[in-house]
Structure formats: structure tokens, C-alpha cells
Design a protein around this motif. Structure first.
Motif, PDB file in Angstrom:
ATOM      1  N   ALA A 124     -16.541  13.057 -29.812  1.00 52.46           N
ATOM      2  CA  ALA A 124     -15.563  13.553 -30.374  1.00 52.46           C
ATOM      3  C   ALA A 124     -14.374  13.472 -29.142  1.00 52.46           C
ATOM      4  O   ALA A 124     -14.191  12.956 -27.874  1.00 52.46           O
ATOM      5  CB  ALA A 124     -16.244  14.767 -30.035  1.00 52.46           C
ATOM      6  N   GLY A 125     -13.357  13.781 -30.264  1.00 48.66           N
ATOM      7  CA  GLY A 125     -11.549  13.775 -28.798  1.00 48.66           C
ATOM      8  C   GLY A 125     -11.364  15.025 -27.775  1.00 48.66           C
ATOM      9  O   GLY A 125     -12.442  15.893 -27.537  1.00 48.66           O
ATOM     10  N   LEU A 126     -10.372  15.217 -27.045  1.00 51.97           N
ATOM     11  CA  LEU A 126     -10.417  16.071 -26.429  1.00 51.97           C
ATOM     12  C   LEU A 126      -9.938  17.989 -26.999  1.00 51.97           C
ATOM     13  O   LEU A 126     -10.889  18.733 -26.898  1.00 51.97           O
ATOM     14  CB  LEU A 126      -9.433  15.806 -25.381  1.00 51.97           C
ATOM     15  N   SER A 127      -9.433  17.273 -27.968  1.00 55.41           N
ATOM     16  CA  SER A 127      -8.935  18.600 -29.159  1.00 55.41           C
ATOM     17  C   SER A 127      -9.780  18.363 -29.991  1.00 55.41           C
ATOM     18  O   SER A 127     -10.269  17.677 -30.867  1.00 55.41           O
ATOM     19  CB  SER A 127      -7.541  18.452 -28.986  1.00 55.41           C
ATOM     20  N   ARG A 128     -10.001  19.105 -31.340  1.00 58.62           N
ATOM     21  CA  ARG A 128     -10.882  20.054 -31.850  1.00 58.62           C
ATOM     22  C   ARG A 128     -10.064  19.561 -33.184  1.00 58.62           C
ATOM     23  O   ARG A 128     -10.342  19.219 -34.637  1.00 58.62           O
ATOM     24  CB  ARG A 128     -11.569  21.219 -32.239  1.00 58.62           C
ATOM     25  N   SER A 129      -8.811  20.044 -32.959  1.00 54.68           N
ATOM     26  CA  SER A 129      -7.339  19.806 -34.374  1.00 54.68           C
ATOM     27  C   SER A 129      -7.564  17.959 -34.388  1.00 54.68           C
ATOM     28  O   SER A 129      -6.868  17.777 -35.531  1.00 54.68           O
ATOM     29  CB  SER A 129      -6.343  20.716 -33.779  1.00 54.68           C
ATOM     30  N   GLN A 130      -7.923  17.167 -33.527  1.00 62.11           N
ATOM     31  CA  GLN A 130      -7.364  16.042 -34.033  1.00 62.11           C
ATOM     32  C   GLN A 130      -8.409  15.161 -34.427  1.00 62.11           C
ATOM     33  O   GLN A 130      -9.525  14.496 -33.579  1.00 62.11           O
ATOM     34  CB  GLN A 130      -6.937  15.363 -32.564  1.00 62.11           C
ATOM     35  N   LEU A 131      -9.199  15.000 -35.471  1.00 57.91           N
ATOM     36  CA  LEU A 131     -10.427  14.380 -35.693  1.00 57.91           C
ATOM     37  C   LEU A 131      -9.685  12.915 -35.494  1.00 57.91           C
ATOM     38  O   LEU A 131      -8.865  12.224 -35.472  1.00 57.91           O
ATOM     39  CB  LEU A 131     -10.495  14.343 -37.156  1.00 57.91           C
ATOM     40  N   PRO A 132     -11.526  11.883 -34.825  1.00 58.44           N
ATOM     41  CA  PRO A 132     -11.487  10.582 -34.707  1.00 58.44           C
ATOM     42  C   PRO A 132     -11.292   9.497 -36.253  1.00 58.44           C
ATOM     43  O   PRO A 132     -11.048   9.598 -37.144  1.00 58.44           O
ATOM     44  CB  PRO A 132     -12.905  10.540 -34.326  1.00 58.44           C
ATOM     45  N   GLU A 133     -10.892   8.694 -35.725  1.00 53.00           N
ATOM     46  CA  GLU A 133     -10.188   7.560 -37.276  1.00 53.00           C
ATOM     47  C   GLU A 133     -12.011   7.073 -37.119  1.00 53.00           C
ATOM     48  O   GLU A 133     -11.971   6.432 -35.851  1.00 53.00           O
ATOM     49  CB  GLU A 133      -9.275   6.520 -36.827  1.00 53.00           C
ATOM     50  N   VAL A 134     -11.963   6.736 -38.222  1.00 50.72           N
ATOM     51  CA  VAL A 134     -13.582   6.115 -38.539  1.00 50.72           C
ATOM     52  C   VAL A 134     -13.404   4.429 -39.506  1.00 50.72           C
ATOM     53  O   VAL A 134     -12.493   4.730 -40.109  1.00 50.72           O
ATOM     54  CB  VAL A 134     -14.466   6.602 -38.971  1.00 50.72           C
ATOM     55  N   ILE A 135     -14.260   3.438 -39.139  1.00 52.79           N
ATOM     56  CA  ILE A 135     -13.761   2.038 -39.580  1.00 52.79           C
ATOM     57  C   ILE A 135     -14.781   2.382 -40.824  1.00 52.79           C
ATOM     58  O   ILE A 135     -16.015   2.596 -40.442  1.00 52.79           O
ATOM     59  CB  ILE A 135     -14.687   0.702 -38.600  1.00 52.79           C
ATOM     60  N   THR A 136     -14.312   2.228 -42.346  1.00 50.33           N
ATOM     61  CA  THR A 136     -15.543   2.691 -43.277  1.00 50.33           C
ATOM     62  C   THR A 136     -15.187   1.522 -44.270  1.00 50.33           C
ATOM     63  O   THR A 136     -15.484   0.235 -43.989  1.00 50.33           O
ATOM     64  CB  THR A 136     -14.548   3.794 -43.761  1.00 50.33           C
ATOM     65  N   ILE A 137     -16.569   1.546 -45.277  1.00 48.42           N
ATOM     66  CA  ILE A 137     -16.935   0.371 -45.448  1.00 48.42           C
ATOM     67  C   ILE A 137     -15.157   0.267 -46.948  1.00 48.42           C
ATOM     68  O   ILE A 137     -15.618   0.706 -47.302  1.00 48.42           O
ATOM     69  CB  ILE A 137     -18.283   0.043 -46.622  1.00 48.42           C
ATOM     70  N   ASN A 138     -14.452  -0.722 -47.016  1.00 49.47           N
ATOM     71  CA  ASN A 138     -14.052  -0.714 -47.605  1.00 49.47           C
ATOM     72  C   ASN A 138     -13.966  -2.075 -49.042  1.00 49.47           C
ATOM     73  O   ASN A 138     -12.863  -2.344 -49.713  1.00 49.47           O
ATOM     74  CB  ASN A 138     -12.726  -1.040 -46.835  1.00 49.47           C
ATOM     75  N   GLN A 139     -15.059  -2.247 -49.178  1.00 48.62           N
ATOM     76  CA  GLN A 139     -14.911  -3.651 -49.829  1.00 48.62           C
ATOM     77  C   GLN A 139     -16.478  -3.389 -50.114  1.00 48.62           C
ATOM     78  O   GLN A 139     -17.427  -3.045 -49.339  1.00 48.62           O
ATOM     79  CB  GLN A 139     -14.674  -5.397 -49.627  1.00 48.62           C
ATOM     80  N   PRO A 140     -17.308  -3.980 -51.434  1.00 45.95           N
ATOM     81  CA  PRO A 140     -18.926  -4.103 -51.493  1.00 45.95           C
ATOM     82  C   PRO A 140     -19.381  -4.821 -50.530  1.00 45.95           C
ATOM     83  O   PRO A 140     -18.957  -6.048 -49.751  1.00 45.95           O
ATOM     84  CB  PRO A 140     -18.234  -5.095 -53.104  1.00 45.95           C
ATOM     85  N   ILE A 141     -20.737  -4.643 -49.854  1.00 41.03           N
ATOM     86  CA  ILE A 141     -21.420  -4.718 -49.142  1.00 41.03           C
ATOM     87  C   ILE A 141     -23.025  -5.134 -49.322  1.00 41.03           C
ATOM     88  O   ILE A 141     -23.371  -3.900 -50.239  1.00 41.03           O
ATOM     89  CB  ILE A 141     -21.093  -4.428 -47.609  1.00 41.03           C
ATOM     90  N   GLU A 142     -23.872  -5.797 -49.145  1.00 43.81           N
ATOM     91  CA  GLU A 142     -25.191  -4.788 -49.256  1.00 43.81           C
ATOM     92  C   GLU A 142     -25.588  -5.318 -47.800  1.00 43.81           C
ATOM     93  O   GLU A 142     -25.970  -5.520 -47.095  1.00 43.81           O
ATOM     94  CB  GLU A 142     -26.212  -6.818 -49.803  1.00 43.81           C
ATOM     95  N   LEU A 143     -26.138  -4.325 -48.028  1.00 49.56           N
ATOM     96  CA  LEU A 143     -26.929  -3.245 -46.664  1.00 49.56           C
ATOM     97  C   LEU A 143     -28.169  -3.346 -47.003  1.00 49.56           C
ATOM     98  O   LEU A 143     -29.416  -2.816 -47.648  1.00 49.56           O
ATOM     99  CB  LEU A 143     -26.750  -1.191 -47.043  1.00 49.56           C
ATOM    100  N   THR A 144     -28.410  -3.557 -45.624  1.00 53.54           N
ATOM    101  CA  THR A 144     -30.691  -2.656 -45.379  1.00 53.54           C
ATOM    102  C   THR A 144     -31.000  -2.108 -44.378  1.00 53.54           C
ATOM    103  O   THR A 144     -30.046  -2.098 -43.475  1.00 53.54           O
ATOM    104  CB  THR A 144     -30.913  -4.548 -45.316  1.00 53.54           C
TER     105      THR A 144
END
Length: 248
Positions: A124-144
Motif C-alpha cells: 500500500a502507498g502512504l495515502s489510502r486515497s491513492q490505489l496502487p497500479e497493478v499489472i493485470t493479465i491482458n491476454q489469454p494465458i495458460e496458468l498453473t
């Protein structure tokens, strides 16, 4: 009118009853911890067996009995990001840092429930009003990886989702999450081991080990013994004082 002696006897009777009640509660808590220790030991063996078992497909996972706990099963499946449903589970602590557990809802197939995938721990950042940027899954992927189910807190299991996206939530209530995104969700979360986003993936299927429950049981039994000895000492001391007063 009641004599002073009767009043004293009633007072001591009350003290004895309270003593027995408190002692019984402490002993009961000790046995409850022993029961929890036995359950955790059995659960740990079950988890170890699942880790050495074959990897399940998504269809095989969904076909398991509804009342069976899914934590610990290994899963391999192809997921596809159809929308940007991203959740941040609040008040998470990992290696001494406070932050969020990022979760993304992904499609497996059009005819099956969607799957929540754990992206990892985000400080978490210093301020709760600012949410962190997250690297999301943006294409099909096979997960294990491994799947888990978080136990709902009976005192507070509500989602308590905040506005905006990514959406900060207070509890991992999958049923309420499904209603929120208007999509069916599998009743488990996948923690992948091949997702290369640089995030850590906490794995804590059993919050307390059986050894800790044994330790807590010993503490409750010790408290019961000390309490009984103390109250017994005070009781017999009072009896001696009463006998001396009668002799006089």
C-alpha cells in the motif's frame, strides 16, 4: 433477619460457584484448542496429499463435490481477460508490509463459471486515497498453480466494496463478488506459479499450525491450574480463620 454467619456462607458459596465456572471455562478452552490441533494436523496431511496428486483441469475441479474444501488442489487452465474486473483485498500483511492482495476475474470458457486469479501482493502507498497500479493479465494465458478458499469471518464477511475500479474490498466473499460483476464465479481462487509479474504470492492455507494450537491448549490448562490453586489457597485460608474465630 439473616445472621452474619449465613451471609458469609452465602458469599462463599457464590465464590465457589464462580470458581468452578471459571475453571470449567478455562479447561473447556484447552480441550477446544486440542481439537483444533487435531483438525489442523489432519488438514495438513490432506494438503500434502493434494500437492503430490495429479494436476486437475478446470472441468475436473468444478466436478468435485460442492461440500469438499478445494484448498490445495493443483490446477492448470487457460484463462482469457474479457473485462477489467480487478479487486484489491484490503488489510493484507506480507513480510511485515501492509498492502493488498490483487485479484482478477477471468473467463475460462463461455459455458463455465469465471475464475478469480490471484495476481499477487501489492504494498500500500502512504495515502489510502491513492490505489496502487497493478499489472493485470491482458491476454489469454495458460496458468498453473494451487487453488484455495478463504474462510469467511462470521463476525464480518461482507464484501464492503468501494466505488471505482480497481475496487477495494474488505472480505473475499465470492458470492457477493459474482453478484457485483454479474458473472458466475468458481468458489475458489487460483494462485498461479507461472505468472511473471514480479509480485509475491503469499500461501497460507492454514493460518495456525497444530503445534501452535497445542501451545495455546497448554496455556489454557496452565491458567486453569493456577486459578484453581490460588482459589483453593484463599478458600482454605479463610476456613482456618473461621476455625480460629470459633475457638475464641
Amino acid at each position: 433477619m439473616s445472621s452474619p454467619r449465613i451471609k458469609v456462607n452465602l458469599a462463599w458459596l457464590f465464590i465457589v460457584l464462580i470458581t468452578v465456572l471459571v475453571f470449567s471455562i478455562l479447561v473447556k478452552l484447552g480441550f477446544w484448542q486440542l481439537e483444533r490441533a487435531e483438525y489442523k494436523a489432519s488438514w495438513q496431511q490432506q494438503l500434502s496429499a493434494r500437492q503430490s496428486a495429479a494436476i486437475l483441469s478446470y472441468s475436473e475441479l468444478l466436478a468435485l463435490p460442492k461440500d469438499e474444501a478445494l484448498t490445495g488442489f493443483k490446477l492448470k487452465t487457460l484463462v482469457t481477460p474479457v473485462s477489467s474486473e480487478l479487486f484489491l483485498l484490503d488489510n493484507q500483511v506480507y513480510q511485515g508490509r501492509v498492502g493488498y492482495l490483487a485479484l482478477q476475474a477471468l473467463q475460462v470458457s463461455e459455458l463455465q463459471p469465471w475464475l478469480l486469479v490471484e495476481l499477487g501482493f501489492i504494498p500500500a502507498g502512504l495515502s489510502r486515497s491513492q490505489l496502487p497500479e497493478v499489472i493485470t493479465i491482458n491476454q489469454p494465458i495458460e496458468l498453473t498453480g494451487r487453488v484455495y478458499q478463504k474462510q469467511l469471518n462470521p463476525m464480518s464477511s461482507e464484501l464492503m466494496a468501494e466505488s471505482g475500479w480497481p475496487k477495494r474490498i474488505q472480505n473475499l466473499n465470492i458470492g457477493q463478488l459474482a453478484k457485483l460483476i454479474d458473472k458466475p464465479l468458481a468458489n475458489a481462487v487460483l494462485q498461479p506459479n507461472n505468472l511473471e509479474n514480479g509480485y509475491s504470492h503469499p500461501w497460507q492455507p492454514i493460518p495456525l499450525s497444530s503445534q501452535k494450537h497445542h501451545g495455546y491448549a497448554a496455556q489454557w490448562f496452565s491458567m486453569a491450574a493456577v486459578f484453581a490453586i490460588l482459589m483453593g489457597y484463599l478458600f482454605f485460608r479463610k476456613l482456618k480463620q473461621s476455625d480460629k474465630q470459633e475457638i475464641k
